[in-house]
Design an enzyme around this catalytic site. Structure first.
Site, PDB file in Angstrom:
ATOM      1  N   ARG A 187     -16.288  -9.832  -6.577  1.00  0.00           N
ATOM      2  CA  ARG A 187     -15.986  -8.771  -5.608  1.00  0.00           C
ATOM      3  C   ARG A 187     -15.775  -9.311  -4.196  1.00  0.00           C
ATOM      4  O   ARG A 187     -15.870  -8.573  -3.218  1.00  0.00           O
ATOM      5  CB  ARG A 187     -17.074  -7.683  -5.621  1.00  0.00           C
ATOM      6  CG  ARG A 187     -17.212  -6.982  -6.956  1.00  0.00           C
ATOM      7  CD  ARG A 187     -18.132  -5.778  -6.850  1.00  0.00           C
ATOM      8  NE  ARG A 187     -18.219  -5.079  -8.129  1.00  0.00           N
ATOM      9  CZ  ARG A 187     -19.114  -5.367  -9.073  1.00  0.00           C
ATOM     10  NH1 ARG A 187     -19.990  -6.323  -8.868  1.00  0.00           N
ATOM     11  NH2 ARG A 187     -19.124  -4.694 -10.206  1.00  0.00           N
TER      12      ARG A 187
ATOM     13  N   LYS B  10      -3.291  -8.146   3.202  1.00  0.00           N
ATOM     14  CA  LYS B  10      -2.745  -7.578   1.972  1.00  0.00           C
ATOM     15  C   LYS B  10      -2.674  -8.679   0.927  1.00  0.00           C
ATOM     16  O   LYS B  10      -2.128  -9.755   1.172  1.00  0.00           O
ATOM     17  CB  LYS B  10      -1.338  -7.022   2.210  1.00  0.00           C
ATOM     18  CG  LYS B  10      -1.294  -5.624   2.779  1.00  0.00           C
ATOM     19  CD  LYS B  10       0.138  -5.106   2.779  1.00  0.00           C
ATOM     20  CE  LYS B  10       0.226  -3.682   3.277  1.00  0.00           C
ATOM     21  NZ  LYS B  10       1.623  -3.186   3.258  1.00  0.00           N
TER      22      LYS B  10
ATOM     23  N   GLU C  66      12.071 -11.181   8.353  1.00  0.00           N
ATOM     24  CA  GLU C  66      10.840 -10.555   8.855  1.00  0.00           C
ATOM     25  C   GLU C  66      10.689 -10.727  10.367  1.00  0.00           C
ATOM     26  O   GLU C  66      10.194  -9.839  11.049  1.00  0.00           O
ATOM     27  CB  GLU C  66       9.617 -11.131   8.134  1.00  0.00           C
ATOM     28  CG  GLU C  66       9.476 -10.682   6.698  1.00  0.00           C
ATOM     29  CD  GLU C  66       9.029  -9.226   6.553  1.00  0.00           C
ATOM     30  OE1 GLU C  66       8.617  -8.604   7.557  1.00  0.00           O
ATOM     31  OE2 GLU C  66       9.091  -8.711   5.425  1.00  0.00           O
TER      32      GLU C  66
ATOM     33  N   LYS D  40       2.081  -8.296  14.397  1.00  0.00           N
ATOM     34  CA  LYS D  40       1.399  -8.029  13.124  1.00  0.00           C
ATOM     35  C   LYS D  40      -0.107  -7.897  13.335  1.00  0.00           C
ATOM     36  O   LYS D  40      -0.754  -6.979  12.796  1.00  0.00           O
ATOM     37  CB  LYS D  40       1.703  -9.167  12.137  1.00  0.00           C
ATOM     38  CG  LYS D  40       1.065  -9.011  10.747  1.00  0.00           C
ATOM     39  CD  LYS D  40       1.927  -8.173   9.840  1.00  0.00           C
ATOM     40  CE  LYS D  40       1.313  -7.940   8.472  1.00  0.00           C
ATOM     41  NZ  LYS D  40       1.768  -8.875   7.441  1.00  0.00           N
TER      42      LYS D  40
ATOM     43  N   GLU E  63      -3.463   0.685   6.138  1.00  0.00           N
ATOM     44  CA  GLU E  63      -2.163   1.357   6.128  1.00  0.00           C
ATOM     45  C   GLU E  63      -2.285   2.875   5.996  1.00  0.00           C
ATOM     46  O   GLU E  63      -1.643   3.506   5.166  1.00  0.00           O
ATOM     47  CB  GLU E  63      -1.289   0.798   4.997  1.00  0.00           C
ATOM     48  CG  GLU E  63       0.190   1.037   5.223  1.00  0.00           C
ATOM     49  CD  GLU E  63       1.065   0.281   4.225  1.00  0.00           C
ATOM     50  OE1 GLU E  63       1.979  -0.399   4.693  1.00  0.00           O
ATOM     51  OE2 GLU E  63       0.820   0.349   3.015  1.00  0.00           O
TER      52      GLU E  63
ATOM     53  N   ARG F  85       0.285   1.066  10.574  1.00  0.00           N
ATOM     54  CA  ARG F  85       0.734  -0.112   9.828  1.00  0.00           C
ATOM     55  C   ARG F  85       2.003   0.156   9.030  1.00  0.00           C
ATOM     56  O   ARG F  85       2.745  -0.768   8.686  1.00  0.00           O
ATOM     57  CB  ARG F  85      -0.388  -0.609   8.911  1.00  0.00           C
ATOM     58  CG  ARG F  85      -0.051  -1.911   8.196  1.00  0.00           C
ATOM     59  CD  ARG F  85      -1.263  -2.529   7.536  1.00  0.00           C
ATOM     60  NE  ARG F  85      -0.915  -3.776   6.875  1.00  0.00           N
ATOM     61  CZ  ARG F  85      -1.796  -4.699   6.505  1.00  0.00           C
ATOM     62  NH1 ARG F  85      -3.080  -4.522   6.730  1.00  0.00           N
ATOM     63  NH2 ARG F  85      -1.404  -5.805   5.910  1.00  0.00           N
TER      64      ARG F  85
ATOM     65  N   ASN G  33       6.772  -1.632   7.380  1.00  0.00           N
ATOM     66  CA  ASN G  33       7.585  -1.503   6.169  1.00  0.00           C
ATOM     67  C   ASN G  33       9.059  -1.254   6.485  1.00  0.00           C
ATOM     68  O   ASN G  33       9.828  -0.922   5.576  1.00  0.00           O
ATOM     69  CB  ASN G  33       7.054  -0.360   5.301  1.00  0.00           C
ATOM     70  CG  ASN G  33       5.690  -0.661   4.724  1.00  0.00           C
ATOM     71  OD1 ASN G  33       5.393  -1.798   4.378  1.00  0.00           O
ATOM     72  ND2 ASN G  33       4.834   0.345   4.661  1.00  0.00           N
TER      73      ASN G  33
ATOM     74  N   HIS H  72      11.702  -2.247   4.018  1.00  0.00           N
ATOM     75  CA  HIS H  72      11.040  -2.698   2.799  1.00  0.00           C
ATOM     76  C   HIS H  72      11.190  -1.757   1.611  1.00  0.00           C
ATOM     77  O   HIS H  72      11.061  -2.191   0.467  1.00  0.00           O
ATOM     78  CB  HIS H  72       9.556  -2.944   3.068  1.00  0.00           C
ATOM     79  CG  HIS H  72       9.292  -4.227   3.788  1.00  0.00           C
ATOM     80  ND1 HIS H  72       9.839  -4.502   5.026  1.00  0.00           N
ATOM     81  CD2 HIS H  72       8.555  -5.311   3.454  1.00  0.00           C
ATOM     82  CE1 HIS H  72       9.434  -5.701   5.412  1.00  0.00           C
ATOM     83  NE2 HIS H  72       8.670  -6.215   4.474  1.00  0.00           N
TER      84      HIS H  72
ATOM     85  N   HIS I 242      12.344  -3.872  -1.380  1.00  0.00           N
ATOM     86  CA  HIS I 242      11.548  -4.127  -2.582  1.00  0.00           C
ATOM     87  C   HIS I 242      12.288  -3.687  -3.841  1.00  0.00           C
ATOM     88  O   HIS I 242      12.184  -4.336  -4.891  1.00  0.00           O
ATOM     89  CB  HIS I 242      10.208  -3.401  -2.495  1.00  0.00           C
ATOM     90  CG  HIS I 242       9.192  -4.099  -1.648  1.00  0.00           C
ATOM     91  ND1 HIS I 242       8.022  -3.506  -1.234  1.00  0.00           N
ATOM     92  CD2 HIS I 242       9.169  -5.354  -1.128  1.00  0.00           C
ATOM     93  CE1 HIS I 242       7.328  -4.350  -0.511  1.00  0.00           C
ATOM     94  NE2 HIS I 242       8.000  -5.486  -0.424  1.00  0.00           N
TER      95      HIS I 242
ATOM     96  N   HIS J 189      12.789 -12.705  -0.258  1.00  0.00           N
ATOM     97  CA  HIS J 189      12.267 -11.464   0.317  1.00  0.00           C
ATOM     98  C   HIS J 189      12.989 -11.096   1.610  1.00  0.00           C
ATOM     99  O   HIS J 189      13.410  -9.945   1.793  1.00  0.00           O
ATOM    100  CB  HIS J 189      10.765 -11.616   0.579  1.00  0.00           C
ATOM    101  CG  HIS J 189      10.144 -10.440   1.251  1.00  0.00           C
ATOM    102  ND1 HIS J 189       9.949  -9.229   0.628  1.00  0.00           N
ATOM    103  CD2 HIS J 189       9.668 -10.288   2.526  1.00  0.00           C
ATOM    104  CE1 HIS J 189       9.378  -8.377   1.472  1.00  0.00           C
ATOM    105  NE2 HIS J 189       9.199  -8.988   2.625  1.00  0.00           N
TER     106      HIS J 189
END
Length: 361
Positions: free
Chosen positions: A122, A144, A186, A228, A238, A242, A246, A249, A253, A265
């Site tokens: 964990r 992330k 990016e 960032k 998010e 945040r 995106n 994106h 994606h 990407h």
């Protein structure tokens, strides 16, 4: 401009705040971030960085027991089978919560290493050492982590803050130029959503801006990471702000999924940003000049700005499964102007298709 020999440290605020260190040769100061309580270190790396990983391991021996774990590069490594391979190594080595994982590679490697660290017991200590531009300005910063499934990208993952992110600019010097340019997808995203200085630097001299040894390049990395860090420091999981990260994106994606992750990407996000810009224009928010500026900058970086018309239905189906959707409601980040992002929620499908026609080849 920053002194070339002095590392820059940017703090990501929040409940689990951590530094992002930017400089040259800084990866060899990794022990400073692992600390004195760690015993074992799992150093996760792609095949292309085998020699560099061995060198990094040597710098840590004497203080830690260091295990090397070679994983497939790029999206091929972001599979549950590869995560299970890392869990197996940690289990057989009796990793405890006093031990640590280091992600040493591009964004896919740091995503995978972060997921392994977040899920083992964990959560064990994590330090990210991104070695690509994309990894430095995006994937490794922000906590992330995740892996892909057959249904889409990053659908399984966790928000998990590292103890530190170490961005050694020396690791970028030997990268192929197309890898650097893809990472700029990016970088310029940050320019469009928050920091026009980024766009100005690229427009002034694209060759200087994209040279990993230039002061301008370092400035762009620092500006991007600064944005960032500020955004994720305010909204780690998010829930609101945040979401602006995106930009480009949602469609990006979907393109990556359609291309079976063979597209870089940054290239997919470049097309996604042109699409988002057209959505903004057609919904009466963004000027023609701002849309043209998107195209000029991305084309100067030799990034793609179009995608085949006949792929629309496939892309739409993938976007509707996107983790950024809310129920059946598609959400896009669009711009009211450069540096002024906002959410376009539940746009009519005719508007979505009209915007797609503007980017169709």
């Amino acid at each position: 401009m920053t002194d070339a020999d002095t590392p820059t440290e940017i703090l990501v605020a929040g409940e689990d705040q951590y530094p992002v260190v930017i400089g040259r040769g800084v990866r060899f100061g990794l022990a400073e971030h692992l600390g004195s309580t760690v015993n074992k270190v799992l150093l996760v790396h792609p095949p292309t960085l085998g020699a560099a990983a061995a060198e990094l391991r040597e710098s840590l021996l004497g203080r830690y027991e260091v295990l090397l774990a070679e994983v497939p590069d790029a999206e091929a490594g972001k599979r549950v089978e590869v995560a299970a391979f890392l869990w197996q190594i940690m289990g057989q080595a009796d990793f405890t919560r006093s031990d640590a994982v280091v992600g040493f590679g591009g964004g896919a490697v740091t995503d995978l290493a972060g997921f392994a660290a977040a899920t083992w017991l964990r959560g064990v200590k994590l330090v990210q050492v991104p070695t690509t531009l994309l990894g430095m300005v995006d994937a490794a910063v922000g906590g992330k982590t995740g892996i892909n499934t057959a249904e889409g990208k990053n659908l399984v993952g966790a928000f998990y803050a590292p103890a530190a992110v170490v961005c050694d600019l020396d690791t970028l010097v030997s990268l192929p130029r197309n890898e650097i340019l893809a990472g700029f997808g990016e970088v310029v995203k940050y320019g469009f959503i928050a920091e026009p200085e980024i766009l100005d630097i690229v427009e002034r001299d694209v060759d200087v801006a994209t040279d990993p040894e230039s002061p301008e390049f370092r400035r762009l990395v620092e500006l991007s990471i600064g944005i960032k860090a500020r955004v994720v420091g305010e909204d780690f999981t998010e829930q609101g702000l945040r979401e602006i990260l995106n930009y480009g994106h949602t469609l990006g994606h979907a393109i990556e999924h359609a291309e079976r992750y063979q597209w870089r990407h940054g290239a997919a996000v470049a097309v996604g940003m042109i699409y988002a810009a057209e959505l903004g224009r057609l919904s009466g928010r963004l000027s023609d000049e701002a849309v043209d500026r998107h195209r000029r900058i991305l084309e100067s970086l030799t990034l793609p700005t179009t995608y085949p018309l006949g792929r629309w239905q496939t892309l739409l189906a993938t976007m509707q499964r996107d983790k950024k959707a809310r129920g059946n409601l598609l959400r896009f980040i669009v711009l009211d102007d450069i540096g002024r992002p906002t959410v376009l929620a539940g746009p009519d499908q005719s508007l979505l298709f009209a915007a797609y026609q503007e980017i169709a080849s």
